[in-house]
Design a protein around this motif. Sequence first.
Motif, short mmCIF file in Angstrom:
data_model
loop_
_atom_site.label_atom_id
_atom_site.label_comp_id
_atom_site.label_asym_id
_atom_site.label_seq_id
_atom_site.Cartn_x
_atom_site.Cartn_y
_atom_site.Cartn_z
N ASP A 1 0.86 -1.19 0.00
CA ASP A 1 0.00 0.00 0.00
C ASP A 1 0.90 1.24 0.00
O ASP A 1 2.12 1.12 -0.06
N PHE A 2 0.29 2.43 0.06
CA PHE A 2 1.09 3.63 -0.12
C PHE A 2 2.14 3.81 0.97
O PHE A 2 3.22 4.37 0.72
N SER A 3 1.86 3.30 2.19
CA SER A 3 2.87 3.44 3.24
C SER A 3 4.12 2.62 2.89
O SER A 3 5.24 3.01 3.23
N ASP A 4 3.95 1.52 2.19
CA ASP A 4 5.10 0.73 1.74
C ASP A 4 5.91 1.50 0.69
O ASP A 4 7.14 1.40 0.63
N ILE A 5 5.19 2.25 -0.15
CA ILE A 5 5.86 3.06 -1.18
C ILE A 5 6.61 4.22 -0.51
O ILE A 5 7.73 4.56 -0.90
N GLU A 6 6.00 4.80 0.52
CA GLU A 6 6.71 5.85 1.27
C GLU A 6 7.98 5.30 1.92
O GLU A 6 9.03 5.95 1.92
N ASN A 7 7.87 4.11 2.48
CA ASN A 7 9.06 3.49 3.09
C ASN A 7 10.13 3.20 2.03
O ASN A 7 11.32 3.41 2.27
N ILE B 1 14.53 -12.26 -7.16
CA ILE B 1 13.82 -10.98 -7.26
C ILE B 1 13.11 -10.96 -8.61
O ILE B 1 13.72 -10.66 -9.64
N HIS B 2 11.82 -11.25 -8.59
CA HIS B 2 11.04 -11.27 -9.84
C HIS B 2 10.99 -9.85 -10.42
O HIS B 2 10.93 -8.88 -9.68
N PRO B 3 11.00 -9.73 -11.76
CA PRO B 3 11.00 -8.39 -12.37
C PRO B 3 9.80 -7.52 -12.00
O PRO B 3 9.90 -6.30 -12.04
N TYR B 4 8.67 -8.14 -11.69
CA TYR B 4 7.49 -7.31 -11.34
C TYR B 4 6.53 -7.97 -10.36
O TYR B 4 5.85 -7.28 -9.62
N ASN B 5 6.53 -9.30 -10.28
CA ASN B 5 5.60 -9.95 -9.36
C ASN B 5 6.24 -10.08 -7.98
O ASN B 5 6.45 -11.17 -7.46
N ASN B 6 6.55 -8.92 -7.38
CA ASN B 6 7.33 -8.87 -6.14
C ASN B 6 6.90 -7.63 -5.35
O ASN B 6 6.90 -6.51 -5.91
N PHE B 7 6.56 -7.85 -4.10
CA PHE B 7 6.08 -6.77 -3.22
C PHE B 7 7.01 -5.56 -3.22
O PHE B 7 6.60 -4.41 -3.43
N HIS B 8 8.31 -5.80 -2.99
CA HIS B 8 9.26 -4.69 -2.86
C HIS B 8 9.56 -4.02 -4.19
O HIS B 8 9.86 -2.83 -4.25
N VAL B 9 9.52 -4.81 -5.27
CA VAL B 9 9.74 -4.24 -6.60
C VAL B 9 8.61 -3.27 -6.95
O VAL B 9 8.85 -2.14 -7.37
N ILE B 10 7.37 -3.71 -6.72
CA ILE B 10 6.23 -2.83 -7.01
C ILE B 10 6.30 -1.56 -6.15
O ILE B 10 6.09 -0.45 -6.63
N ALA B 11 6.63 -1.74 -4.87
CA ALA B 11 6.73 -0.57 -3.98
C ALA B 11 7.80 0.40 -4.49
O ALA B 11 7.61 1.61 -4.49
N GLY B 12 8.92 -0.15 -4.93
CA GLY B 12 10.00 0.71 -5.46
C GLY B 12 9.57 1.45 -6.70
O GLY B 12 9.82 2.66 -6.84
N GLN B 13 8.89 0.77 -7.61
CA GLN B 13 8.47 1.42 -8.87
C GLN B 13 7.47 2.54 -8.57
O GLN B 13 7.40 3.54 -9.30
N GLY B 14 6.70 2.40 -7.49
CA GLY B 14 5.72 3.44 -7.14
C GLY B 14 6.33 4.76 -6.71
O GLY B 14 5.63 5.78 -6.63
N THR B 15 7.64 4.77 -6.45
CA THR B 15 8.28 6.01 -5.99
C THR B 15 8.42 7.03 -7.12
O THR B 15 8.55 8.23 -6.86
#
Lengths: 315, 315
Positions: free
Chosen positions: A6-12, A146-160
């Motif tokens: 969620d957005f708090s993960d993207i903020e982190n 580290i999957h190119p896109y099906n990954n919690f932290h990857v999606i959070a990073g791209q949201g920045t």
Amino acid sequence: MIKIPDFSDIENASKRIAQFVHKTPILSSRLLNEIADCELFFKCENFQKVGAFKFRGATNAIRSLSKDELAKGVCTHSSGNHAQALSLAAKQAGVPAYIVMPKNAPQVKIDAVRNYRAEIFFCEPTLEARETRLKEVQEKTGASFIHPYNNFHVIAGQGTAAKELLEDVSNLDAIIAPVGGGGLMSGTAITTKSLHPTMRVYGAEPKAADDAKRSLDAGKLIPSLSPKTMADGLLTSLSDGTFHVLSTHLDDILTCSETSIVLAMRYLYERMKIVVEPSGAVPLACVLENKEMFKNQRIGIIISGGNVDVQKLPF
Amino acid sequence: MIKIPDFSDIENASKRIAQFVHKTPILSSRLLNEIADCELFFKCENFQKVGAFKFRGATNAIRSLSKDELAKGVCTHSSGNHAQALSLAAKQAGVPAYIVMPKNAPQVKIDAVRNYRAEIFFCEPTLEARETRLKEVQEKTGASFIHPYNNFHVIAGQGTAAKELLEDVSNLDAIIAPVGGGGLMSGTAITTKSLHPTMRVYGAEPKAADDAKRSLDAGKLIPSLSPKTMADGLLTSLSDGTFHVLSTHLDDILTCSETSIVLAMRYLYERMKIVVEPSGAVPLACVLENKEMFKNQRIGIIISGGNVDVQKLPF
């Protein structure tokens, strides 16, 4: 299905990666605005390290690993920007990276990954061979996949990237990003709908690789079957995780012809003076094909990357 | 000789044009730094309005005119970036612009000027015809002649690019700009030596159009005789005013081969992801030919512009 940030993960993520990634510039062009009949604000991830937004997700994923995990390194399968991104992010963190690549990958991409000191494992150019090889590498090394896109932290990073865009440009009416596997699009959509619930969010796809459009229309995941488009970063299909995010967050997916991609690329080179890869020009191409939809509005666009053979431009 | 601006004139120019010009970004590339063995900071005037630094000087010149002068408009002779810059600056100020162009000027440059609603007067492609035609235009319209570089306000305006670069990047060891007529170089040199008297300042020229190098070496103005270089923005010769500034302010002028210009352009496209015109790549080409001189130092480079036919790139 993977856990969805969620957005708090993207903020982190934003705090976690700030010192490692470029805060890329946002560019505009009066002439291009006249051509498109709207105000366009381009978040230029072609200026990101390794030339693509992928470095955000890869860095966030690596910097989220535990000390024990880090010691064993990371691995992935990719012959594109994610391979380079993961390799550089691993090198910067001082951990090994293992990359599975099809043996027919272009030499320039092999060299780029080697340049970041990642270890390459070649495989036959099939989905099955790739997955088998990756499993072997994981078993041998204990590296984290580290999957190119099906990954919690990857999606959070791209949201920045969208977070930076929305912090720097106010009063946008809509935001558009290209859709390949859906990692950038998912992060963009989560960020945008969290910060501005009524702001419209669109995915942009080539007509020739419109699996996301067809999946969203059908209400179920429909993978691409060997699509043919010059936008080589958008050949992959959605995963269950990114399909879920796109289904619940997007206003629509727009598509464009190959001719429009060439025209949009040319405008970006001639008017904006930036080098973009075909995938990065797809959102502008979709705007040009849907001008009435955006007329006189303020539109944010994420330029995904600039990795293209400048000796083989399509114009 | 024209009056030469000092740094206070450049500061005034900076305030005068701030709301009309882009504060262009400064870009760096880790990979390019590795190739060049030094830290490079590129002030990207290819992102300036009309795609070149020329818009700074043209805007400052027009905004420095009296109300009576403004009413009669401005004129110049140029088929290049200055023509476009003056035309747009005039349009923005709501005054007429009259441009004298050789009748064999490329259609794309004629269209660009017409697009800014300037009036074009064609002439034979000789120096004499150009000056005769300009005099006729001046007599007919009463317009103020804004010389492309031998002009107090133009030089002051061009100096604002270096001012922004030096304000945003600290501890540079040297600064390099391309030399054509010497307007950008003069403004850059005055700004740099005023703010940092010990910082080295270099001009960059193609070997094939090295009139500034030969002039400074000889201690007198030696005009170019139909030079042939792909750097089409650097074909003009110094004026007495710019020769004076360069003689008294520069540490040296560096030169480069045409091959180095192509290589530098390619690096800027591939590594920095920016579109530059050949003239804009000349300073980097000179660094690449003089690596020992800059090893491990921090170097500021002014990228003059990005107006190039992207369908005819030299690589």
